[in-house]
Design a protein around this motif. Structure first.
Motif, short mmCIF file in Angstrom:
data_model
loop_
_atom_site.label_atom_id
_atom_site.label_comp_id
_atom_site.label_asym_id
_atom_site.label_seq_id
_atom_site.Cartn_x
_atom_site.Cartn_y
_atom_site.Cartn_z
N ILE A 182 -4.27 9.18 10.81
CA ILE A 182 -4.97 10.03 9.84
C ILE A 182 -4.39 9.82 8.44
CG2 ILE A 182 -5.31 12.45 9.12
CD1 ILE A 182 -5.61 13.15 12.11
N SER A 183 -3.06 9.78 8.35
CA SER A 183 -2.43 9.56 7.05
C SER A 183 -2.85 8.20 6.49
CB SER A 183 -0.90 9.58 7.16
OG SER A 183 -0.49 10.58 8.03
N PHE A 184 -2.85 7.21 7.37
CA PHE A 184 -3.22 5.85 6.97
C PHE A 184 -4.65 5.84 6.40
CE2 PHE A 184 -4.50 1.43 8.65
CZ PHE A 184 -4.01 0.78 7.52
N GLY A 185 -5.58 6.41 7.16
CA GLY A 185 -6.98 6.44 6.73
C GLY A 185 -7.16 7.18 5.41
N ALA A 186 -6.45 8.31 5.30
CA ALA A 186 -6.58 9.11 4.08
C ALA A 186 -6.07 8.33 2.86
CB ALA A 186 -5.81 10.42 4.23
N VAL A 187 -4.94 7.65 3.02
CA VAL A 187 -4.39 6.90 1.89
C VAL A 187 -5.33 5.76 1.50
CG1 VAL A 187 -2.51 5.39 1.16
CG2 VAL A 187 -2.00 7.48 2.40
N LEU A 188 -5.86 5.05 2.51
CA LEU A 188 -6.78 3.95 2.20
C LEU A 188 -7.99 4.47 1.44
CD1 LEU A 188 -6.88 1.75 5.46
CD2 LEU A 188 -5.58 1.35 3.37
N GLU A 189 -8.50 5.61 1.89
CA GLU A 189 -9.68 6.17 1.23
C GLU A 189 -9.34 6.57 -0.20
OE1 GLU A 189 -13.00 8.26 -0.09
OE2 GLU A 189 -10.99 9.13 -0.04
N MET A 190 -8.19 7.19 -0.40
CA MET A 190 -7.81 7.64 -1.73
C MET A 190 -7.58 6.47 -2.68
SD MET A 190 -5.31 10.91 -1.34
CE MET A 190 -4.67 10.82 0.30
N ALA A 191 -7.19 5.32 -2.11
CA ALA A 191 -6.96 4.15 -2.95
C ALA A 191 -8.28 3.49 -3.37
CB ALA A 191 -6.10 3.14 -2.19
#
Lengths: 191, 408
Positions: free
Chosen positions: B24-33
């Motif tokens: 979840i953290s990984f996906g959220a960071v990718l999306e925010m980038a």
């Protein structure tokens, strides 16, 4: 960890070069995103000993369906057998939870920042069908290449790169090399 | 010491919750980038927007510095961190194919997941393509298996390849990457028309912090096997003193004939002694290569038992300490070494050797009149000999801690 990142997020807007007018919030600074990605990757290594990954999980989801449709075929193919032979459930693996989490995290962040919307993202000079055809072909190459290289950008380049694997660094340069090598010929599709 | 045996702490499915949170953290960071947007990703290859390079390399640098600070402080065990094994040429060919796929399709597998999660149709179609590509690979891999398994170098790290310390390797990468970022920003200015003066100053601070942390890493160094042993010697020395890990030659013979075990015998004597005589299937193992062997031994199956062998017990005990310090489980020492083994299984009056006692107690007490290797009868004793021997069996299979397991 992830919730605090999301809470911090709205305060960190306003990089003028990337701002999009109305509803969707602008993306955060690339270096900040990178630093957050680094912390997530480190936590993955620290807590689990594994890095991140994506293609391996997509692979297992595919094999799960193959095993439903043609179990005998799976049992006869050594590459598939490892994941789903006999009683083995290909979904009973940590990488699946990383992949499901990635989708969830992407969705949640997209919702918070008003960036979830059904649309096709494409360059200005191509049609929607062309873009989707290109996406499909690119996907095939990506999927095939990721298995060939035993990992994708997340599992090989990012994770292996951070723990200094020689093969991962060679792989990373190959990915960028491949992209730059043919980018010029595809410029009409993106610009 | 991390990484933790998650399945033991949280249970089989409980451990998956941790992975889910990491995902979840990984996906959220990718999306925010902004990695869910294909045009933003593809712009990397037209020099206009270097988001991909900046996010990816910053991620690698930050994770790298944190990982090696953690291993340097003895909080994280690098041996049990999954380092992608190197298959050099398949990796490069696969990478090139992926590079083509990236610029044609606009994503890599991870970013396409985020794109699909935010309902971008091109991302969803891309994933369908990925499924297809993986399917084709799975069906055809047997035709290319020779190449696909070629140029295998195992767990091979940059610091081993360059022959420099871990800290220096990290420093080298950081310096190169910072130059790359500097170049990337200028490309963005030239091709993307971005105003560098408006970029946040905090990025300079970040770069300085990274550099300082890396100099700290160079200064600190990574713990040696000896330092790791000193950390655990208090609790482990009793095993040696109570002779809980020294196994009788009879038990070793029993292990050799036990097909349900993966027995690895590490003969740590000089090569001359090894050539003169060794137990059948024992590997000659140089003492100074042992630390490097540890991660390899950690990848062995759960039923692996390792036995270290010296002429007596001096070096085999040191080898045991090194392997134990490097967190290799199920390591044992041959009680009394080769000399004890020959006392039991060697025959007197054999044409090729005599069992006279040589005063030098560190060496081989038995005299061989030529390099017998493992051709000597006693190198592979009859398994029934063991029935006449009395000894206390000591080998207990200890559960192996998790060692990762890649993208598979």
């Amino acid at each position: 960890m992830d919730t605090s990142e999301q809470k911090n997020q709205p305060t960190d807007t306003g990089h003028p070069q990337e701002s999009i007018p109305i509803a969707p919030k602008p993306y955060i600074n690339s270096y900040l995103a990178g630093a957050m990605l680094g912390v997530v990757l480190f936590m993955a290594f620290f807590l689990t000993g594994n890095g991140l990954g994506a293609s391996g999980g997509i692979n297992r989801i595919l094999v799960f369906f193959e095993d439903v449709v043609a179990p005998e075929h799976v049992d006869r193919t050594p590459y598939l057998l490892k994941m789903a032979g006999g009683d083995k459930n290909p979904l009973d693996h940590w990488i699946i939870f990383i992949v499901v989490g990635t989708v969830l995290g992407g969705f949640v962040s997209g919702m918070i920042h008003h960036r979830v919307s059904l649309e096709v993202i494409k360059g200005p000079n191509i049609t929607v069908p062309t873009r989707l055809t290109m996406a499909f072909i690119g996907g095939i190459l990506m999927g095939y290449g990721a298995r060939f290289a035993r990992g994708c950008t997340s599992g090989q380049a990012l994770s292996g790169g951070a723990v200094l694997s020689v093969g991962s660094w060679a792989f990373m340069f190959a990915v960028f090399g491949g992209g730059y090598a043919i980018a010029y010929f595809l410029r009409k599709f993106w610009n | 010491m991390a990484p933790f045996p998650l399945a033991e702490i949280f249970g089989h499915y409980g451990a998956y919750v941790i992975y889910l949170l990491v995902g979840i953290s990984f996906g959220a960071v990718l999306e925010m980038a902004g990695f869910g947007i294909s045009t933003k990703l593809a712009a990397q290859f037209y020099f206009k927007d270097q988001t991909v390079l900046k996010v990816m390399f910053t991620g690698i640098l930050v994770a790298m510095v944190l990982v090696f600070w953690a291993t340097g402080l003895g909080l994280l065990d690098y041996n049990r961190v999954w380092v992608n094994p190197t298959y050099l040429w398949p990796g490069i060919v696969g990478g090139l194919i992926m590079g083509f796929g990236f610029i044609i399709g606009g994503f890599c597998p991870g970013t396409s997941l985020v794109s699909a999660a935010t309902l971008k149709i091109d991302g969803i179609v891309f994933i369908l393509g990925v499924f297809t590509g993986i399917f084709i690979f799975g069906e055809t891999v047997e035709n290319i298996s020779v190449f696909w398994n070629s140029s295998y170098l195992g767990r091979f790290t940059l610091q081993e390849w360059l022959g420099i310390s871990t800290g220096t390797t990290v420093l080298l990468i950081i310096v190169i990457a910072l130059f790359m970022f500097w170049g990337a920003e200028h490309l963005e200015r030239i091709f993307g028309g971005k105003d560098l003066s408006k970029a946040p100053k905090a990025r300079i601070v970040g770069a300085v912090v990274l550099l300082v942390a890396t100099f700290g890493l160079v200064g600190m160094g990574q713990p040696t096997s000896l330092e790791k042993w000193n950390q655990i010697s208090a609790e482990k020395t009793s095993l040696l003193e109570n002779r809980e890990v020294q196994i009788h030659p009879g038990e070793l013979l029993d292990l050799i004939n036990n097909n349900s075990l993966n027995l690895i015998m590490l003969d740590v004597r000089d090569e001359t002694d090894y050539n003169l005589y060794h137990i059948v299937d024992a590997r000659s193992q140089a003492m100074d290569e042992l630390t490097k062997m540890a991660p390899v031994l950690l990848q062995e199956t759960a039923n692996t038992v390792i036995v270290t062998i010296d002429n007596d017990e001096t070096r085999s005990t040191q080898a045991w300490q090194i392997l134990t310090a490097e967190s290799v489980p199920n390591v044992y020492i041959l009680d009394g070494g080769i000399n004890h083994w020959l006392d039991i299984f060697g025959h007197e009056g054999h044409a090729d050797c005599s069992t006279e006692l040589i005063p030098d107690s560190d060496g081989l007490r038995h005299v061989f009149h030529g390099a017998m290797g493992s051709r000597h009868e006693s190198a592979e004793p009859d398994e029934h000999t063991v029935e006449h021997l009395e000894y206390v069996p000591k080998v207990k299979l200890e559960k192996r801690k998790p060692t990762g397991g890649g993208c598979g």
